[in-house]
Motif scaffolding. Structure first.
Motif, PDB file in Angstrom:
ATOM      1  N   PRO A 293      32.156  30.445  29.509  1.00 33.32           N
ATOM      2  CA  PRO A 293      33.337  30.962  28.815  1.00 33.32           C
ATOM      3  C   PRO A 293      34.235  31.852  29.671  1.00 33.32           C
ATOM      4  O   PRO A 293      35.464  31.776  29.570  1.00 33.32           O
ATOM      5  CB  PRO A 293      32.730  31.754  27.648  1.00 33.32           C
ATOM      6  CG  PRO A 293      31.419  31.098  27.390  1.00 33.32           C
ATOM      7  CD  PRO A 293      30.914  30.678  28.749  1.00 33.32           C
ATOM      8  N   ALA A 294      33.637  32.709  30.505  1.00 37.02           N
ATOM      9  CA  ALA A 294      34.457  33.613  31.315  1.00 37.02           C
ATOM     10  C   ALA A 294      35.337  32.836  32.285  1.00 37.02           C
ATOM     11  O   ALA A 294      36.527  33.139  32.448  1.00 37.02           O
ATOM     12  CB  ALA A 294      33.560  34.588  32.079  1.00 37.02           C
ATOM     13  N   ALA A 295      34.774  31.829  32.934  1.00 38.70           N
ATOM     14  CA  ALA A 295      35.566  31.008  33.853  1.00 38.70           C
ATOM     15  C   ALA A 295      36.647  30.242  33.109  1.00 38.70           C
ATOM     16  O   ALA A 295      37.759  30.057  33.616  1.00 38.70           O
ATOM     17  CB  ALA A 295      34.654  30.041  34.613  1.00 38.70           C
ATOM     18  N   MET A 296      36.348  29.793  31.892  1.00 38.70           N
ATOM     19  CA  MET A 296      37.334  29.073  31.098  1.00 38.70           C
ATOM     20  C   MET A 296      38.507  29.988  30.743  1.00 38.70           C
ATOM     21  O   MET A 296      39.674  29.578  30.818  1.00 38.70           O
ATOM     22  CB  MET A 296      36.681  28.521  29.830  1.00 38.70           C
ATOM     23  CG  MET A 296      37.550  27.558  29.055  1.00 38.70           C
ATOM     24  SD  MET A 296      37.699  25.929  29.846  1.00 38.70           S
ATOM     25  CE  MET A 296      36.329  25.040  29.090  1.00 38.70           C
TER      26      MET A 296
ATOM     27  N   VAL B  73      38.113  26.617  40.560  1.00 39.77           N
ATOM     28  CA  VAL B  73      36.809  25.970  40.677  1.00 39.77           C
ATOM     29  C   VAL B  73      35.744  26.929  41.206  1.00 39.77           C
ATOM     30  O   VAL B  73      34.679  26.496  41.644  1.00 39.77           O
ATOM     31  CB  VAL B  73      36.891  24.719  41.587  1.00 39.77           C
ATOM     32  CG1 VAL B  73      37.770  23.659  40.950  1.00 39.77           C
ATOM     33  CG2 VAL B  73      37.405  25.074  42.976  1.00 39.77           C
ATOM     34  N   GLN B  74      36.021  28.225  41.140  1.00 41.67           N
ATOM     35  CA  GLN B  74      35.075  29.228  41.601  1.00 41.67           C
ATOM     36  C   GLN B  74      34.291  29.813  40.433  1.00 41.67           C
ATOM     37  O   GLN B  74      34.775  29.833  39.297  1.00 41.67           O
ATOM     38  CB  GLN B  74      35.815  30.349  42.330  1.00 41.67           C
ATOM     39  CG  GLN B  74      36.560  29.907  43.572  1.00 41.67           C
ATOM     40  CD  GLN B  74      35.638  29.356  44.638  1.00 41.67           C
ATOM     41  OE1 GLN B  74      34.678  30.005  45.042  1.00 41.67           O
ATOM     42  NE2 GLN B  74      35.921  28.135  45.084  1.00 41.67           N
ATOM     43  N   PRO B  75      33.067  30.298  40.684  1.00 36.55           N
ATOM     44  CA  PRO B  75      32.291  30.936  39.615  1.00 36.55           C
ATOM     45  C   PRO B  75      33.021  32.143  39.046  1.00 36.55           C
ATOM     46  O   PRO B  75      33.794  32.813  39.741  1.00 36.55           O
ATOM     47  CB  PRO B  75      30.994  31.358  40.325  1.00 36.55           C
ATOM     48  CG  PRO B  75      30.911  30.483  41.535  1.00 36.55           C
ATOM     49  CD  PRO B  75      32.316  30.216  41.959  1.00 36.55           C
ATOM     50  N   ALA B  76      32.747  32.454  37.793  1.00 37.75           N
ATOM     51  CA  ALA B  76      33.436  33.557  37.121  1.00 37.75           C
ATOM     52  C   ALA B  76      33.106  34.915  37.730  1.00 37.75           C
ATOM     53  O   ALA B  76      33.877  35.860  37.581  1.00 37.75           O
ATOM     54  CB  ALA B  76      33.072  33.560  35.635  1.00 37.75           C
ATOM     55  N   ALA B  77      31.974  35.018  38.421  1.00 34.82           N
ATOM     56  CA  ALA B  77      31.579  36.300  39.003  1.00 34.82           C
ATOM     57  C   ALA B  77      32.408  36.688  40.223  1.00 34.82           C
ATOM     58  O   ALA B  77      32.331  37.834  40.675  1.00 34.82           O
ATOM     59  CB  ALA B  77      30.101  36.260  39.383  1.00 34.82           C
ATOM     60  N   GLN B  78      33.195  35.779  40.748  1.00 36.33           N
ATOM     61  CA  GLN B  78      34.059  36.085  41.894  1.00 36.33           C
ATOM     62  C   GLN B  78      35.237  36.922  41.408  1.00 36.33           C
ATOM     63  O   GLN B  78      36.176  36.407  40.796  1.00 36.33           O
ATOM     64  CB  GLN B  78      34.571  34.779  42.530  1.00 36.33           C
ATOM     65  CG  GLN B  78      33.491  33.944  43.170  1.00 36.33           C
ATOM     66  CD  GLN B  78      33.329  34.286  44.650  1.00 36.33           C
ATOM     67  OE1 GLN B  78      33.890  35.253  45.155  1.00 36.33           O
ATOM     68  NE2 GLN B  78      32.556  33.479  45.342  1.00 36.33           N
ATOM     69  N   HIS B  79      35.207  38.216  41.705  1.00 37.39           N
ATOM     70  CA  HIS B  79      36.216  39.123  41.157  1.00 37.39           C
ATOM     71  C   HIS B  79      37.622  38.811  41.657  1.00 37.39           C
ATOM     72  O   HIS B  79      38.600  38.979  40.925  1.00 37.39           O
ATOM     73  CB  HIS B  79      35.852  40.575  41.488  1.00 37.39           C
ATOM     74  CG  HIS B  79      34.558  41.016  40.884  1.00 37.39           C
ATOM     75  ND1 HIS B  79      34.362  41.039  39.513  1.00 37.39           N
ATOM     76  CD2 HIS B  79      33.388  41.426  41.445  1.00 37.39           C
ATOM     77  CE1 HIS B  79      33.136  41.458  39.253  1.00 37.39           C
ATOM     78  NE2 HIS B  79      32.526  41.687  40.409  1.00 37.39           N
ATOM     79  N   ILE B  80      37.737  38.353  42.894  1.00 35.56           N
ATOM     80  CA  ILE B  80      39.060  38.078  43.446  1.00 35.56           C
ATOM     81  C   ILE B  80      39.741  36.934  42.702  1.00 35.56           C
ATOM     82  O   ILE B  80      40.973  36.870  42.619  1.00 35.56           O
ATOM     83  CB  ILE B  80      38.969  37.775  44.963  1.00 35.56           C
ATOM     84  CG1 ILE B  80      40.368  37.739  45.592  1.00 35.56           C
ATOM     85  CG2 ILE B  80      38.235  36.468  45.215  1.00 35.56           C
ATOM     86  CD1 ILE B  80      41.099  39.040  45.549  1.00 35.56           C
ATOM     87  N   THR B  81      38.958  36.023  42.129  1.00 33.12           N
ATOM     88  CA  THR B  81      39.563  34.934  41.359  1.00 33.12           C
ATOM     89  C   THR B  81      40.251  35.466  40.104  1.00 33.12           C
ATOM     90  O   THR B  81      41.288  34.950  39.690  1.00 33.12           O
ATOM     91  CB  THR B  81      38.506  33.881  40.964  1.00 33.12           C
ATOM     92  OG1 THR B  81      37.526  34.488  40.103  1.00 33.12           O
ATOM     93  CG2 THR B  81      37.811  33.314  42.195  1.00 33.12           C
ATOM     94  N   TRP B  82      39.693  36.507  39.513  1.00 33.08           N
ATOM     95  CA  TRP B  82      40.315  37.142  38.353  1.00 33.08           C
ATOM     96  C   TRP B  82      41.613  37.829  38.739  1.00 33.08           C
ATOM     97  O   TRP B  82      42.585  37.812  37.976  1.00 33.08           O
ATOM     98  CB  TRP B  82      39.352  38.132  37.713  1.00 33.08           C
ATOM     99  CG  TRP B  82      38.289  37.472  36.904  1.00 33.08           C
ATOM    100  CD1 TRP B  82      37.049  37.096  37.331  1.00 33.08           C
ATOM    101  CD2 TRP B  82      38.363  37.097  35.529  1.00 33.08           C
ATOM    102  NE1 TRP B  82      36.354  36.511  36.303  1.00 33.08           N
ATOM    103  CE2 TRP B  82      37.127  36.511  35.187  1.00 33.08           C
ATOM    104  CE3 TRP B  82      39.341  37.211  34.554  1.00 33.08           C
ATOM    105  CZ2 TRP B  82      36.850  36.027  33.914  1.00 33.08           C
ATOM    106  CZ3 TRP B  82      39.076  36.734  33.277  1.00 33.08           C
ATOM    107  CH2 TRP B  82      37.836  36.153  32.970  1.00 33.08           C
TER     108      TRP B  82
END
Length: 201
Positions: free
Chosen positions: A110-113, A166-175
């Motif tokens: 859900p977080a990645a979505m 396409v990165q895991p949700a735990a990657q803070h920089i993606t947020w």
């Protein structure tokens, strides 16, 4: 004020847009049902990357106005209505799509979505201001598709920045990247509105 927002929502066919977002979420449920993510969490990536792409395309085309001239000559500024419209649809899409993968013990759950929906919606909103609502889906479609197909073997510290869908949700920089896209795209759309159809300048 409430009556004004209802008229605005009806003019922008918001109910129809919400129905299409619900249909998009239903398709995401079907796509995620038999992925066996407990064997390989990356099997969730197609749904987490592509469902927000389609939802953002729906949101972008829903930003079209059939009365551009009336909007631009209105006595009251429209930026707050545009912003509320965009953020309401984005929030609706994010919640619907997050629910489609709820309970999946995966870094692409859900977080990645939610992250991808926010980033894609921001990119689409900015494109609506620059290209027009009807073409606003093109940049996000091209970008997410290219990232999805071309980032499998990418390496380097900047990969989470440009390959955030396409990165895991735990990657803070993606947020951070998704948030920047959402804020910039929302601000541009709120100030300028969707580019009028047929405009050449």
């Amino acid at each position: 004020m409430t009556h004004g927002f209802l008229l605005y929502a009806r003019a922008r066919t918001v109910p129809r847009t919400v129905l299409v977002l619900v249909a998009t979420a239903a398709l995401a449920v079907l796509g995620a049902r038999n992925l066996n993510t407990y064997l390989d969490p990356t099997r969730q990536v197609p749904v987490v990357a592509l469902a927000p792409l389609f939802a953002a395309a729906v949101i972008g085309t829903g930003l079209h106005s059939a009365s551009d001239e009336l909007d631009r000559t209105a006595v009251r500024p429209w930026w707050h209505r545009r912003l509320a419209h965009l953020l309401a649809l984005t929030g609706c899409a994010a919640l619907l799509l997050a629910a489609t993968v709820y309970g999946h013990p995966s870094p692409f759950g859900p977080a990645a979505m939610i992250r991808n929906t926010l980033g894609c919606a921001g990119l689409t909103a900015g494109a609506a201001a620059l290209l027009g609502a009807r073409l606003s889906w093109l940049p996000v479609f091209g970008y997410v598709s290219a990232v999805y197909m071309g980032s499998a073997n990418a390496r380097g510290p900047l990969v989470p920045v440009w390959a955030w869908p396409v990165q895991p949700a735990a990657q803070h920089i993606t947020w951070v990247t998704a948030a920047v896209l959402l804020v910039a795209g929302s601000a541009l759309y709120a100030v300028r509105g969707a580019r009028p159809e047929g405009r050449r300048d």
